[in-house]
Design a protein around this motif. Structure first.
Motif, PDB file in Angstrom:
ATOM      1  N   VAL A 344       0.869  -1.223   0.076  1.00 42.79           N
ATOM      2  CA  VAL A 344       0.109   0.110   0.077  1.00 42.79           C
ATOM      3  C   VAL A 344       0.893   1.247  -0.131  1.00 42.79           C
ATOM      4  CG1 VAL A 344      -1.833   1.367   1.333  1.00 42.79           C
ATOM      5  CG2 VAL A 344      -1.938  -1.309   1.121  1.00 42.79           C
ATOM      6  N   LEU A 345       1.828   1.400   1.013  1.00 42.24           N
ATOM      7  CA  LEU A 345       2.674   2.436   0.842  1.00 42.24           C
ATOM      8  C   LEU A 345       3.370   2.697  -0.205  1.00 42.24           C
ATOM      9  CD1 LEU A 345       4.121   2.032   4.498  1.00 42.24           C
ATOM     10  CD2 LEU A 345       2.551   3.743   3.772  1.00 42.24           C
ATOM     11  N   ALA A 346       3.896   1.461  -0.984  1.00 41.57           N
ATOM     12  CA  ALA A 346       4.515   1.720  -2.404  1.00 41.57           C
ATOM     13  C   ALA A 346       3.487   2.224  -3.353  1.00 41.57           C
ATOM     14  CB  ALA A 346       5.244   0.340  -2.897  1.00 41.57           C
ATOM     15  N   ALA A 347       2.333   1.780  -3.376  1.00 39.84           N
ATOM     16  CA  ALA A 347       1.339   2.219  -4.299  1.00 39.84           C
ATOM     17  C   ALA A 347       1.220   3.898  -4.227  1.00 39.84           C
ATOM     18  CB  ALA A 347       0.144   1.267  -4.246  1.00 39.84           C
ATOM     19  N   ILE A 348       1.025   4.196  -2.959  1.00 31.89           N
ATOM     20  CA  ILE A 348       0.889   5.616  -2.542  1.00 31.89           C
ATOM     21  C   ILE A 348       2.144   6.449  -2.959  1.00 31.89           C
ATOM     22  CG2 ILE A 348       0.768   7.255  -0.786  1.00 31.89           C
ATOM     23  CD1 ILE A 348      -0.922   5.104   0.921  1.00 31.89           C
ATOM     24  N   GLY A 349       3.207   5.963  -2.739  1.00 30.34           N
ATOM     25  CA  GLY A 349       4.342   6.614  -3.327  1.00 30.34           C
ATOM     26  C   GLY A 349       4.619   6.691  -4.784  1.00 30.34           C
ATOM     27  N   ALA A 350       4.132   5.679  -5.273  1.00 25.61           N
ATOM     28  CA  ALA A 350       4.232   5.686  -6.935  1.00 25.61           C
ATOM     29  C   ALA A 350       3.158   6.547  -7.359  1.00 25.61           C
ATOM     30  CB  ALA A 350       4.080   4.240  -7.347  1.00 25.61           C
ATOM     31  N   LEU A 351       2.080   6.453  -6.853  1.00 25.69           N
ATOM     32  CA  LEU A 351       0.899   7.706  -7.236  1.00 25.69           C
ATOM     33  C   LEU A 351       1.159   8.916  -6.746  1.00 25.69           C
ATOM     34  CD1 LEU A 351      -1.982   7.604  -8.288  1.00 25.69           C
ATOM     35  CD2 LEU A 351      -2.791   7.737  -6.052  1.00 25.69           C
ATOM     36  N   ALA A 352       1.829   9.246  -5.848  1.00 26.79           N
ATOM     37  CA  ALA A 352       2.212  10.521  -5.603  1.00 26.79           C
ATOM     38  C   ALA A 352       3.354  11.078  -6.382  1.00 26.79           C
ATOM     39  CB  ALA A 352       2.748  10.740  -4.035  1.00 26.79           C
ATOM     40  N   PHE A 353       4.260  10.062  -6.751  1.00 28.43           N
ATOM     41  CA  PHE A 353       5.117  10.683  -7.789  1.00 28.43           C
ATOM     42  C   PHE A 353       4.779  10.677  -9.122  1.00 28.43           C
ATOM     43  CE2 PHE A 353       9.497  10.983  -9.049  1.00 28.43           C
ATOM     44  CZ  PHE A 353       9.593  10.455 -10.083  1.00 28.43           C
ATOM     45  N   THR A 354       3.744   9.912  -9.467  1.00 26.04           N
ATOM     46  CA  THR A 354       3.287  10.062 -10.803  1.00 26.04           C
ATOM     47  C   THR A 354       2.347  11.520 -10.887  1.00 26.04           C
ATOM     48  OG1 THR A 354       3.025   7.731 -11.191  1.00 26.04           O
ATOM     49  CG2 THR A 354       1.610   9.166 -12.451  1.00 26.04           C
ATOM     50  N   PHE A 355       1.624  11.728 -10.133  1.00 24.55           N
ATOM     51  CA  PHE A 355       0.944  13.213  -9.840  1.00 24.55           C
ATOM     52  C   PHE A 355       2.016  14.250 -10.095  1.00 24.55           C
ATOM     53  CE2 PHE A 355      -2.641  11.151 -10.004  1.00 24.55           C
ATOM     54  CZ  PHE A 355      -3.328  10.875  -8.700  1.00 24.55           C
ATOM     55  N   TYR A 356       2.877  14.057  -9.216  1.00 27.43           N
ATOM     56  CA  TYR A 356       3.919  15.174  -9.195  1.00 27.43           C
ATOM     57  C   TYR A 356       4.487  15.503 -10.426  1.00 27.43           C
ATOM     58  CZ  TYR A 356       8.510  17.423  -7.805  1.00 27.43           C
ATOM     59  OH  TYR A 356       9.423  18.332  -8.202  1.00 27.43           O
ATOM     60  N   MET A 357       5.053  14.181 -11.209  1.00 29.91           N
ATOM     61  CA  MET A 357       5.625  14.318 -12.591  1.00 29.91           C
ATOM     62  C   MET A 357       4.715  14.823 -13.631  1.00 29.91           C
ATOM     63  SD  MET A 357       8.965  13.486 -11.939  1.00 29.91           S
ATOM     64  CE  MET A 357       9.051  13.793 -13.648  1.00 29.91           C
ATOM     65  N   ARG A 358       3.298  14.410 -13.570  1.00 31.00           N
ATOM     66  CA  ARG A 358       2.285  14.966 -14.234  1.00 31.00           C
ATOM     67  C   ARG A 358       2.128  16.489 -14.199  1.00 31.00           C
ATOM     68  NH1 ARG A 358      -2.495  10.453 -14.230  1.00 31.00           N
ATOM     69  NH2 ARG A 358      -1.469   8.803 -15.327  1.00 31.00           N
ATOM     70  N   GLY A 359       2.150  16.939 -12.662  1.00 30.44           N
ATOM     71  CA  GLY A 359       1.923  18.145 -12.559  1.00 30.44           C
ATOM     72  C   GLY A 359       3.199  19.172 -12.970  1.00 30.44           C
ATOM     73  N   LEU A 360       4.501  18.610 -12.876  1.00 24.35           N
ATOM     74  CA  LEU A 360       5.392  19.480 -13.721  1.00 24.35           C
ATOM     75  C   LEU A 360       5.594  19.317 -15.282  1.00 24.35           C
ATOM     76  CD1 LEU A 360       8.494  17.823 -11.382  1.00 24.35           C
ATOM     77  CD2 LEU A 360       7.406  19.936 -11.328  1.00 24.35           C
ATOM     78  N   ASP A 361       5.118  18.200 -15.838  1.00 20.93           N
ATOM     79  CA  ASP A 361       4.789  18.185 -17.447  1.00 20.93           C
ATOM     80  C   ASP A 361       3.848  19.188 -17.702  1.00 20.93           C
ATOM     81  OD1 ASP A 361       4.985  14.600 -17.593  1.00 20.93           O
ATOM     82  OD2 ASP A 361       6.685  16.148 -17.367  1.00 20.93           O
ATOM     83  N   ALA A 362       2.689  19.444 -16.940  1.00 21.03           N
ATOM     84  CA  ALA A 362       1.664  20.289 -17.290  1.00 21.03           C
ATOM     85  C   ALA A 362       2.065  21.614 -17.301  1.00 21.03           C
ATOM     86  CB  ALA A 362       0.586  20.106 -16.619  1.00 21.03           C
ATOM     87  N   ARG A 363       3.055  21.809 -16.272  1.00 24.88           N
ATOM     88  CA  ARG A 363       3.419  23.237 -15.808  1.00 24.88           C
ATOM     89  C   ARG A 363       4.349  23.865 -16.763  1.00 24.88           C
ATOM     90  NH1 ARG A 363       6.353  24.917 -10.146  1.00 24.88           N
ATOM     91  NH2 ARG A 363       6.592  27.202 -10.704  1.00 24.88           N
ATOM     92  N   PHE A 364       5.367  22.661 -17.327  1.00 25.63           N
ATOM     93  CA  PHE A 364       6.229  23.170 -18.398  1.00 25.63           C
ATOM     94  C   PHE A 364       5.790  23.478 -19.525  1.00 25.63           C
ATOM     95  CE2 PHE A 364       9.488  22.826 -15.533  1.00 25.63           C
ATOM     96  CZ  PHE A 364       9.867  21.726 -15.130  1.00 25.63           C
ATOM     97  N   ALA A 365       4.690  22.785 -20.104  1.00 22.78           N
ATOM     98  CA  ALA A 365       3.992  23.088 -21.073  1.00 22.78           C
ATOM     99  C   ALA A 365       3.259  24.481 -21.292  1.00 22.78           C
ATOM    100  CB  ALA A 365       2.775  21.949 -21.216  1.00 22.78           C
ATOM    101  N   MET A 366       2.684  24.824 -19.981  1.00 29.00           N
ATOM    102  CA  MET A 366       1.901  25.995 -20.043  1.00 29.00           C
ATOM    103  C   MET A 366       3.003  27.102 -20.110  1.00 29.00           C
ATOM    104  SD  MET A 366      -0.740  25.559 -17.028  1.00 29.00           S
ATOM    105  CE  MET A 366      -2.144  24.112 -17.133  1.00 29.00           C
ATOM    106  N   VAL A 367       4.237  26.861 -19.420  1.00 28.47           N
ATOM    107  CA  VAL A 367       5.315  28.257 -19.468  1.00 28.47           C
ATOM    108  C   VAL A 367       5.557  28.229 -20.988  1.00 28.47           C
ATOM    109  CG1 VAL A 367       7.652  28.577 -18.580  1.00 28.47           C
ATOM    110  CG2 VAL A 367       5.917  27.587 -16.994  1.00 28.47           C
ATOM    111  N   GLU A 368       5.699  27.106 -21.666  1.00 29.05           N
ATOM    112  CA  GLU A 368       6.252  27.205 -23.003  1.00 29.05           C
ATOM    113  C   GLU A 368       5.152  27.960 -23.939  1.00 29.05           C
ATOM    114  OE1 GLU A 368       9.131  26.712 -24.421  1.00 29.05           O
ATOM    115  OE2 GLU A 368      10.057  26.323 -22.267  1.00 29.05           O
ATOM    116  N   SER A 369       3.936  27.460 -23.845  1.00 34.85           N
ATOM    117  CA  SER A 369       2.856  28.126 -24.607  1.00 34.85           C
ATOM    118  C   SER A 369       2.514  29.433 -24.504  1.00 34.85           C
ATOM    119  CB  SER A 369       1.713  27.134 -24.482  1.00 34.85           C
ATOM    120  OG  SER A 369       1.164  27.132 -23.305  1.00 34.85           O
TER     121      SER A 369
END
Length: 653
Positions: A344-369
């Motif tokens: 469960v803790l591994a799944a929570i960590g992976a999910l949190a890391f995924t959300f974090y990376m997705r957030g970074l991707d979206a943010r970089f896209a907005m900065v560029e556009s």
């Protein structure tokens, strides 16, 4: 992309490391638990060995006492010169052996005993010099145990119908044992310090039909012959004193189903009910050797004074005994909980890391556009989305923490239950040891009191009250020890099919004969025609126990309040849960607090008693798959109901 892969790799490595740590901890706990389980099994086996040694030694010591009597050294072929006092001594020791270790018969045999030879004096085939069997002979006779003890001549004179009492097999084995003694111990000088030998034979069909008349099975009248030699005044071997003990009686000496008692020299073996289920266990036990493939197995030599044959107590437990234990289940549950928590803790960590990376991707896209004002607006929206996702994540973590707390509470309850059962087992072992250590001296005191009364003759009238008090005290202590042993010993049931109401009628009648005449006992049968597959001897002790409890209660009420009549109503009925037997008295009853404690071990309101009567009865009926209910109100008496699951007619057939 490289940063994303590196993050997931770290999560996988941490999860694997924690899982390996949990697995290592589980394995270490299993190793420790296995060692503890084996240590407890060894300790229990040694306690059981001491109990069995005491019982077999009791048989040997009483036979040696008879073989050492001066009157036996000059006895003639048909015991015509045996004094009345000597006969009485024989009878008393036989009665004591029958009560303590269920000895069926005691014989005095000549050294040249030959059951196939014709006796010109009796005009019949040769028989022993003298025998004592009045407690089991004519098993179908309507005689109480007390009548058989006090009036042995009446037993032989009673005409009964029933299956024949077969003696030829036991007689042949006795003749064989006489030949062995003649070859090995022909003179008294062959025995060091009067350490008389005791030998035994193979299993044979005996004339004890006590259980055979109920089951019709030869196994229920089969047993083994034990013999101790006696010598004439010239020191030459004259014969032997022999005792027959049923195999079922020897099984009752085994405190647990995984134990066996073996004589490797004769291949005679008595096994508990669990040994047959273990592949290869019976063969190893007969050889007196442990079985290596079992989780636990050992063969302990038994120390029986004077026994020339070496008996062994065999014990064995399969791996399933440990795997099904509460301790192993608790360890497995803890491992499962730990692995789930890691996942469960591994799944929570992976999910949190995924959300974090997705957030970074979206943010970089907005900065560029859009580097203008819309970048700030979109960034605010992104923050709001992240806040919602974090809220959901926090809620999920809270739910998992709640489940974790519940699992920890369940684990603590399981550990508390293991500790409680361990303490109860230690209490039972302690009770068993104390009871057996007290019973042997009591037997010696009883025999000594009897002999003193016989020696004094008429002069005994001057000390009769003191002797009566000694015998009464011995009986009370012996009954108390019986309650202690009933509670302490593990269930070792010997079930057989029998008619409930026929059995109950006989037990109540026999017990009623021992109770005071002012107690009115009424038996109301429900005519259920029910059949039980149970241990009738064990249930007989439960019925006697409950009747004695009722007798003490109504006797106390009669003496304290002057009640006009003391009554006990015993009734049967068939219900959805099986056959119910109710014991209802008209004593003073108990308040709610006392009634609640009445089923707790060691609780009693009597001036004499161990507080184990009702707990022992409850333990025995629960071992049969039933239960015990108690209802009591001040001024309205007490009702105790035992219920047992029924066996249907089709099954009984």
């Amino acid at each position: 992309m490289r940063q994303r892969l590196l993050g997931y790799l770290v999560i996988v490595l941490v999860t694997a490391a924690v899982s390996l740590l949990a697995q290592y901890q589980w394995h270490a706990n299993v190793v420790v638990a296995q060692g503890n389980h084996v240590a407890r099994a060894r300790a229990e086996t040694r306690t059981s060995a001491r109990q069995v040694e005491q019982q077999l030694s009791s048989i040997y010591e009483n036979l040696r006492t008879l073989a050492s009597l001066p009157s036996l050294r000059g006895i003639d072929r048909h015991a015509k010169n045996l004094s009345t006092e000597a006969r009485t001594t024989f009878q008393q020791i036989y009665n004591n052996l029958a009560v303590r270790v269920a000895v069926s018969e005691v014989y005095v045999l000549p050294i040249d005993f030959n059951p196939g030879k014709f006796d010109p004096i009796t005009l019949k085939p040769e028989e022993p010099i003298i025998r004592f069997d009045h407690l089991i002979v004519n098993a179908t006779a309507d005689l109480t145990f007390a009548q058989r003890q006090l009036q042995p001549e009446q037993v032989a004179d009673t005409e009964v119908e029933g299956p024949a009492e077969v003696e030829e097999f036991a007689y042949r084995d006795m003749a064989r044992q006489m030949a062995v003694l003649q070859a090995t111990y022909p003179n008294l000088r062959d025995i060091k310090d009067l350490d008389f030998p005791m030998i035994s034979g193979e299993e044979v069909v005996t004339c004890d039909n006590s259980m055979f008349i109920l089951t019709g099975k030869d196994a229920d009248r089969s047993g083994v012959v034990f013999s101790v030699p006696f010598y004439g005044r010239d020191g030459v071997l004259r014969g032997a004193v022999s005792a027959i003990v049923l195999t079922n009686a020897l099984k009752n000496l085994l405190p647990a189903g995984h134990l066996g008692m073996v004589n490797p020299q004769t291949q005679y073996a008595v096994f508990g009910k669990d040994i047959a289920a273990m592949d290869g266990a019976a063969q190893s036990a007969r050889l007196g050797k442990p079985l290596a493939k079992l989780f636990y197995s050992e063969a302990l030599p038994l120390s029986i004074g004077g026994a020339s044959e070496k008996w062994t107590l065999w014990a064995g437990l399969p791996n399933a005994a440990f795997e099904s234990s509460l301790e192993k289940q608790a360890i497995d549950n803890a491992r499962m909980f730990n692995l789930i928590a890691v996942a469960v803790l591994a799944a929570i960590g992976a999910l949190a890391f995924t959300f974090y990376m997705r957030g970074l991707d979206a943010r970089f896209a907005m900065v560029e556009s859009n580097r203008l004002a819309r970048e700030a607006q979109d960034a605010g929206a992104l923050v709001a989305v992240h806040a919602g996702e974090m809220q959901n994540l926090n809620a999920e973590v809270s739910r998992l923490n709640t489940e974790l707390s519940g699992n920890l509470s369940a684990l603590r309850d399981a550990q508390d239950e293991i500790i409680k059962k361990g303490r109860q087992s230690q209490l039972a072992n302690l009770i068993a040891i104390v009871a057996h250590e007290i019973r042997n001296p009591l037997g010696s005191v009883r025999n000594s009191t009897f002999l003193i009364r016989r020696k004094l003759g008429r002069a005994a009238d001057d000390v009769a009250p003191q002797l009566d008090r000694i015998e009464s005290g011995i009986s009370r202590c012996d009954a108390l020890i019986g309650q202690l042993l009933d509670y302490a010993q593990h269930a070792r049931l010997m079930p057989a099919r029998f008619d409930v109401e026929r059995w109950l009628t006989q037990v109540v009648k026999n017990q009623a004969d021992r109770m005071p005449s002012y107690l009115e006992i009424e038996l109301a049968l429900g005519h259920t025609e029910a059949t039980l597959f149970a241990d009738s001897a064990a249930l007989t002790r439960v019925v006697r126990n409950l009747m004695e409890n009722a007798e003490e209660a109504v006797t106390h009420a009669k003496g304290k309040h002057g009640a006009a009549a003391a009554r006990l109503l015993i009734s049967t009925r068939s219900t959805g849960r099986g056959i119910e037997i109710e014991f209802k008295d008209n004593a003073a009853g108990m308040n709610a607090e006392t009634a609640k404690k009445a089923l707790e071990p060691l609780f009693t309101t009597k001036s004499f008693g161990a507080g184990l009567g009702l707990p022992s009865a409850q333990k025995m009926v629960e071992a049969h798959g039933g239960g015990l209910d108690l209802m009591s109100m001040p001024g309205k008496g007490t009702s105790v109901t035992i219920w047992l699951p029924l066996e249907g007619k089709d099954q009984a057939a």
